[in-house]
Design a protein around this motif. Structure first.
Motif, PDB file in Angstrom:
ATOM      1  N   LEU A 174       0.829  -1.201   0.000  1.00  0.00           N
ATOM      2  CA  LEU A 174       0.000   0.000   0.000  1.00  0.00           C
ATOM      3  C   LEU A 174       0.869   1.258   0.000  1.00  0.00           C
ATOM      4  O   LEU A 174       1.872   1.337   0.715  1.00  0.00           O
ATOM      5  N   VAL A 175       0.458   2.228  -0.793  1.00  0.00           N
ATOM      6  CA  VAL A 175       1.112   3.539  -0.853  1.00  0.00           C
ATOM      7  C   VAL A 175       0.066   4.596  -0.537  1.00  0.00           C
ATOM      8  O   VAL A 175      -1.032   4.588  -1.114  1.00  0.00           O
ATOM      9  N   LEU A 176       0.397   5.497   0.375  1.00  0.00           N
ATOM     10  CA  LEU A 176      -0.516   6.579   0.730  1.00  0.00           C
ATOM     11  C   LEU A 176      -0.129   7.834  -0.047  1.00  0.00           C
ATOM     12  O   LEU A 176       1.018   8.280   0.008  1.00  0.00           O
ATOM     13  N   GLU A 177      -1.089   8.390  -0.777  1.00  0.00           N
ATOM     14  CA  GLU A 177      -0.874   9.632  -1.521  1.00  0.00           C
ATOM     15  C   GLU A 177      -1.546  10.785  -0.773  1.00  0.00           C
ATOM     16  O   GLU A 177      -2.739  10.720  -0.461  1.00  0.00           O
ATOM     17  N   ILE A 178      -0.782  11.810  -0.472  1.00  0.00           N
ATOM     18  CA  ILE A 178      -1.293  13.023   0.168  1.00  0.00           C
ATOM     19  C   ILE A 178      -1.177  14.164  -0.838  1.00  0.00           C
ATOM     20  O   ILE A 178      -0.099  14.422  -1.359  1.00  0.00           O
ATOM     21  N   THR A 179      -2.285  14.847  -1.095  1.00  0.00           N
ATOM     22  CA  THR A 179      -2.296  15.936  -2.069  1.00  0.00           C
ATOM     23  C   THR A 179      -2.564  17.258  -1.370  1.00  0.00           C
ATOM     24  O   THR A 179      -3.493  17.371  -0.563  1.00  0.00           O
ATOM     25  N   ILE A 180      -1.744  18.247  -1.681  1.00  0.00           N
ATOM     26  CA  ILE A 180      -1.864  19.597  -1.142  1.00  0.00           C
ATOM     27  C   ILE A 180      -2.107  20.563  -2.305  1.00  0.00           C
ATOM     28  O   ILE A 180      -1.373  20.553  -3.290  1.00  0.00           O
ATOM     29  N   GLU A 181      -3.133  21.399  -2.193  1.00  0.00           N
ATOM     30  CA  GLU A 181      -3.407  22.387  -3.227  1.00  0.00           C
ATOM     31  C   GLU A 181      -2.568  23.648  -2.989  1.00  0.00           C
ATOM     32  O   GLU A 181      -2.167  23.947  -1.866  1.00  0.00           O
ATOM     33  N   LYS A 182      -2.316  24.370  -4.066  1.00  0.00           N
ATOM     34  CA  LYS A 182      -1.641  25.664  -3.938  1.00  0.00           C
ATOM     35  C   LYS A 182      -2.514  26.604  -3.118  1.00  0.00           C
ATOM     36  O   LYS A 182      -3.715  26.726  -3.354  1.00  0.00           O
ATOM     37  N   SER A 183      -1.906  27.268  -2.144  1.00  0.00           N
ATOM     38  CA  SER A 183      -2.655  28.173  -1.270  1.00  0.00           C
ATOM     39  C   SER A 183      -2.880  29.530  -1.930  1.00  0.00           C
ATOM     40  O   SER A 183      -2.000  30.050  -2.622  1.00  0.00           O
ATOM     41  N   LEU A 184      -4.052  30.082  -1.703  1.00  0.00           N
ATOM     42  CA  LEU A 184      -4.352  31.439  -2.155  1.00  0.00           C
ATOM     43  C   LEU A 184      -4.085  32.445  -1.042  1.00  0.00           C
ATOM     44  O   LEU A 184      -4.309  33.637  -1.211  1.00  0.00           O
ATOM     45  N   ASN A 185      -3.606  31.934   0.093  1.00  0.00           N
ATOM     46  CA  ASN A 185      -3.384  32.779   1.267  1.00  0.00           C
ATOM     47  C   ASN A 185      -1.944  32.625   1.757  1.00  0.00           C
ATOM     48  O   ASN A 185      -1.690  32.332   2.911  1.00  0.00           O
ATOM     49  N   ARG A 186      -0.994  32.808   0.823  1.00  0.00           N
ATOM     50  CA  ARG A 186       0.414  32.669   1.208  1.00  0.00           C
ATOM     51  C   ARG A 186       0.879  33.866   2.030  1.00  0.00           C
ATOM     52  O   ARG A 186       0.385  34.975   1.819  1.00  0.00           O
ATOM     53  N   PRO A 187       1.796  33.640   2.973  1.00  0.00           N
ATOM     54  CA  PRO A 187       2.503  32.387   3.223  1.00  0.00           C
ATOM     55  C   PRO A 187       1.808  31.494   4.243  1.00  0.00           C
ATOM     56  O   PRO A 187       1.201  31.973   5.199  1.00  0.00           O
ATOM     57  N   ILE A 188       1.936  30.188   4.041  1.00  0.00           N
ATOM     58  CA  ILE A 188       1.618  29.193   5.057  1.00  0.00           C
ATOM     59  C   ILE A 188       2.926  28.903   5.786  1.00  0.00           C
ATOM     60  O   ILE A 188       3.978  28.767   5.161  1.00  0.00           O
ATOM     61  N   LEU A 189       2.868  28.816   7.108  1.00  0.00           N
ATOM     62  CA  LEU A 189       4.085  28.673   7.910  1.00  0.00           C
ATOM     63  C   LEU A 189       4.191  27.301   8.564  1.00  0.00           C
ATOM     64  O   LEU A 189       3.183  26.638   8.824  1.00  0.00           O
ATOM     65  N   ALA A 190       5.428  26.901   8.830  1.00  0.00           N
ATOM     66  CA  ALA A 190       5.724  25.690   9.584  1.00  0.00           C
ATOM     67  C   ALA A 190       6.929  25.983  10.475  1.00  0.00           C
ATOM     68  O   ALA A 190       7.743  26.844  10.147  1.00  0.00           O
ATOM     69  N   PRO A 191       7.070  25.280  11.601  1.00  0.00           N
ATOM     70  CA  PRO A 191       8.209  25.556  12.484  1.00  0.00           C
ATOM     71  C   PRO A 191       9.516  24.978  11.947  1.00  0.00           C
ATOM     72  O   PRO A 191       9.543  23.890  11.384  1.00  0.00           O
ATOM     73  N   ASP A 192      10.610  25.748  12.135  1.00  0.00           N
ATOM     74  CA  ASP A 192      11.929  25.249  11.749  1.00  0.00           C
ATOM     75  C   ASP A 192      12.477  24.351  12.855  1.00  0.00           C
ATOM     76  O   ASP A 192      11.754  23.971  13.785  1.00  0.00           O
ATOM     77  N   GLU A 193      13.753  24.009  12.759  1.00  0.00           N
ATOM     78  CA  GLU A 193      14.372  23.101  13.739  1.00  0.00           C
ATOM     79  C   GLU A 193      14.295  23.658  15.165  1.00  0.00           C
ATOM     80  O   GLU A 193      14.238  22.899  16.137  1.00  0.00           O
ATOM     81  N   GLU A 194      14.306  24.986  15.275  1.00  0.00           N
ATOM     82  CA  GLU A 194      14.276  25.621  16.596  1.00  0.00           C
ATOM     83  C   GLU A 194      12.856  25.982  17.040  1.00  0.00           C
ATOM     84  O   GLU A 194      12.678  26.591  18.091  1.00  0.00           O
ATOM     85  N   GLY A 195      11.873  25.624  16.226  1.00  0.00           N
ATOM     86  CA  GLY A 195      10.498  25.904  16.597  1.00  0.00           C
ATOM     87  C   GLY A 195       9.989  27.269  16.161  1.00  0.00           C
ATOM     88  O   GLY A 195       8.874  27.647  16.505  1.00  0.00           O
ATOM     89  N   LYS A 196      10.790  28.006  15.395  1.00  0.00           N
ATOM     90  CA  LYS A 196      10.352  29.313  14.903  1.00  0.00           C
ATOM     91  C   LYS A 196       9.540  29.127  13.623  1.00  0.00           C
ATOM     92  O   LYS A 196       9.932  28.372  12.736  1.00  0.00           O
ATOM     93  N   TRP A 197       8.420  29.837  13.534  1.00  0.00           N
ATOM     94  CA  TRP A 197       7.533  29.672  12.393  1.00  0.00           C
ATOM     95  C   TRP A 197       8.106  30.373  11.164  1.00  0.00           C
ATOM     96  O   TRP A 197       8.379  31.565  11.192  1.00  0.00           O
ATOM     97  N   LYS A 198       8.276  29.609  10.081  1.00  0.00           N
ATOM     98  CA  LYS A 198       8.888  30.114   8.858  1.00  0.00           C
ATOM     99  C   LYS A 198       8.066  29.668   7.639  1.00  0.00           C
ATOM    100  O   LYS A 198       7.294  28.713   7.719  1.00  0.00           O
ATOM    101  N   ALA A 199       8.285  30.362   6.526  1.00  0.00           N
ATOM    102  CA  ALA A 199       7.645  29.989   5.263  1.00  0.00           C
ATOM    103  C   ALA A 199       8.644  29.211   4.416  1.00  0.00           C
ATOM    104  O   ALA A 199       9.825  29.554   4.356  1.00  0.00           O
ATOM    105  N   TYR A 200       8.157  28.184   3.756  1.00  0.00           N
ATOM    106  CA  TYR A 200       8.993  27.347   2.896  1.00  0.00           C
ATOM    107  C   TYR A 200       8.396  27.283   1.494  1.00  0.00           C
ATOM    108  O   TYR A 200       7.194  27.443   1.313  1.00  0.00           O
TER     109      TYR A 200
END
Length: 209
Positions: free
Chosen positions: A90-116
């Protein structure tokens, strides 16, 4: 109908990434956010980097993805999922659409929220110029009929030095850094210059279009 093997044949690219399995929800959130901030994309979980299908337990992996979007994406990402069966695996496919509300943020290694962002098969940190381009894109940035001396000087520097970095532009120009940053954002919005990001850095040149 497209099969998972056909998807895998494409290899990893700007809109596709392979994961053997998800061990770190915070880390995978950066990939998902990068897809959303760029052109959208899909994650194939249960596939090795070389494209070989290893298979996963989709239930376990979907919990890791849910944790990634619930805790480590801001604003919270939406995703679609699909399970493929191939060669009794089994292979799981996860699909993400392009956001119309950029930037979307995620935490870096130190936990600071950044855009990628996603560039080819790499997930990269968005720079300050791109962050401001996204802000300006929310408004209509019409190109003026005439540009002034400062704009002309800056465009000449970029024209004479294709693939120039921002730090070199700072050194070659007598303008204040804040003014250069503002003009670079406008130039990109007006399609006068192009910004190329890769794992080696960010480079600017006169736009060909």
């Amino acid at each position: 109908m497209q099969s998972v093997k056909q998807l895998i044949k494409e290899g990893e690219h700007q809109q596709q990434d392979f994961k053997f399995r998800i061990d770190d929800s915070k880390k995978i959130a950066r990939t998902l956010v990068a897809f959303a901030n760029t052109d959208g994309g899909r994650l194939l979980i249960g596939v090795k980097d070389n494209g070989k299908i290893a298979g996963v337990d989709p239930t376990e992996e979907i919990h890791m993805i849910e944790a990634a979007v619930d805790m480590y994406s801001k604003p919270k990402l939406e995703f679609q999922s699909r399970v493929w069966q191939e060669d009794m695996k089994l292979v799981l496919e996860i699909t993400i659409e392009k956001s119309l509300n950029r930037p979307i943020l995620a935490p870096d290694e130190e936990g600071k929220w950044k855009a990628y962002v996603r560039r080819k098969d790499h997930t990269l940190l968005a720079n300050k110029i791109l962050l401001n381009v996204w802000k300006y894109e929310r408004f209509d940035q019409k190109r003026p009929e005439k540009i002034g001396d400062e704009e002309t000087q800056l465009l000449a520097i970029i024209s004479d030095n294709p693939g120039i970095t921002l730090s070199k532009i700072y050194r070659l120009s007598n303008l204040q850094k804040s003014n250069i940053d503002r003009l670079m954002v406008l130039f990109i919005c007006w399609n006068l210059i192009a910004m190329e990001m890769n794992e080696n850095g960010t480079f600017y040149q006169i736009s060909e279009s």
